[in-house]
Design a protein around this motif. Structure first.
Motif, mmCIF file in Angstrom:
data_model
loop_
_atom_site.group_PDB
_atom_site.id
_atom_site.type_symbol
_atom_site.label_atom_id
_atom_site.label_comp_id
_atom_site.label_asym_id
_atom_site.label_seq_id
_atom_site.Cartn_x
_atom_site.Cartn_y
_atom_site.Cartn_z
ATOM 1 N N VAL A 11 0.886 -1.248 0.204
ATOM 2 C CA VAL A 11 -0.057 0.177 -0.204
ATOM 3 C C VAL A 11 0.633 1.251 -0.095
ATOM 4 N N TYR A 12 0.615 1.904 -1.203
ATOM 5 C CA TYR A 12 1.809 3.298 -1.034
ATOM 6 C C TYR A 12 0.362 4.358 -0.835
ATOM 7 N N SER A 13 1.601 5.466 -0.538
ATOM 8 C CA SER A 13 0.886 7.279 0.763
ATOM 9 C C SER A 13 0.934 7.889 -0.034
ATOM 10 N N HIS A 17 5.080 8.153 -4.969
ATOM 11 C CA HIS A 17 5.684 6.764 -3.993
ATOM 12 C C HIS A 17 5.390 5.532 -4.626
ATOM 13 N N ALA A 18 3.817 5.290 -5.192
ATOM 14 C CA ALA A 18 3.694 3.319 -6.516
ATOM 15 C C ALA A 18 4.387 3.668 -7.062
ATOM 16 N N LEU A 19 4.841 4.931 -8.500
ATOM 17 C CA LEU A 19 5.432 5.094 -9.615
ATOM 18 C C LEU A 19 7.165 4.995 -9.019
ATOM 19 N N ALA A 20 7.619 5.408 -7.911
ATOM 20 C CA ALA A 20 8.934 5.530 -7.877
ATOM 21 C C ALA A 20 8.952 3.420 -7.320
ATOM 22 N N GLY A 21 7.937 3.550 -6.715
ATOM 23 C CA GLY A 21 8.784 1.807 -5.943
ATOM 24 C C GLY A 21 8.039 0.979 -7.476
ATOM 25 N N ASP A 67 14.209 11.821 -1.005
ATOM 26 C CA ASP A 67 13.795 11.880 0.502
ATOM 27 C C ASP A 67 12.848 10.078 0.210
ATOM 28 N N LEU A 68 12.103 9.625 -1.259
ATOM 29 C CA LEU A 68 11.051 8.479 -0.624
ATOM 30 C C LEU A 68 12.071 7.208 -1.221
ATOM 31 N N LEU A 69 13.429 8.134 -1.943
ATOM 32 C CA LEU A 69 14.379 6.285 -1.704
ATOM 33 C C LEU A 69 14.744 6.528 -0.750
ATOM 34 N N GLY A 70 15.334 7.446 -0.029
ATOM 35 C CA GLY A 70 15.779 6.930 1.223
ATOM 36 C C GLY A 70 14.549 6.007 2.431
ATOM 37 N N THR A 71 13.282 6.881 2.024
ATOM 38 C CA THR A 71 12.505 6.337 3.205
ATOM 39 C C THR A 71 12.723 4.699 2.574
ATOM 40 N N MET A 72 11.906 4.523 0.989
ATOM 41 C CA MET A 72 12.071 2.678 0.945
ATOM 42 C C MET A 72 13.329 2.422 1.582
#
Length: 99
Positions: A11-13, A17-21, A67-72
């Motif tokens: 589940v993406y926020s 986030h979904a597209l980066a994933g 930042d998103l990559l860091g969270t991932m």
């Protein structure tokens, strides 16, 4: 949705986030592919295309993606994939020109 689908689909926020994933998943697959699975020249073209794409992002967009990559990366349990995520910003040129 089956139990199998819900167990495998995170589940993406956000859409970002979904597209980066999805992008990370594709690049992880390409990077781990053997020559028999994917032509090396095609792999290089895809990787260069992604680098070109991220070079066109604004500074704010780059910062958001970093930042998103860091969270991932923090949430990743596979050490090899975590390393890939941590190296992504430098490897794909996200750190160029970020203020």
């Amino acid at each position: 949705m089956t139990c199998w689908e819900s167990a495998l689909m995170p589940v993406y926020s956000s859409l970002t986030h979904a597209l980066a994933g999805a992008l990370v998943d594709v690049l992880w697959f390409i990077g781990g592919s053997e020559d028999e699975q994917m032509d090396p020249d095609d792999a290089v073209k895809v990787l260069e295309g992604v680098s070109h794409l991220v070079s066109k992002l604004s500074s704010d967009q780059r910062s958001e993606l970093i930042d998103l990559l860091g969270t991932m990366a923090e949430a990743e349990s596979d050490p090899a994939r975590r390393g890939f995520l941590e190296g992504f910003p430098e490897g794909f040129g996200l750190l160029d020109d970020v203020v």
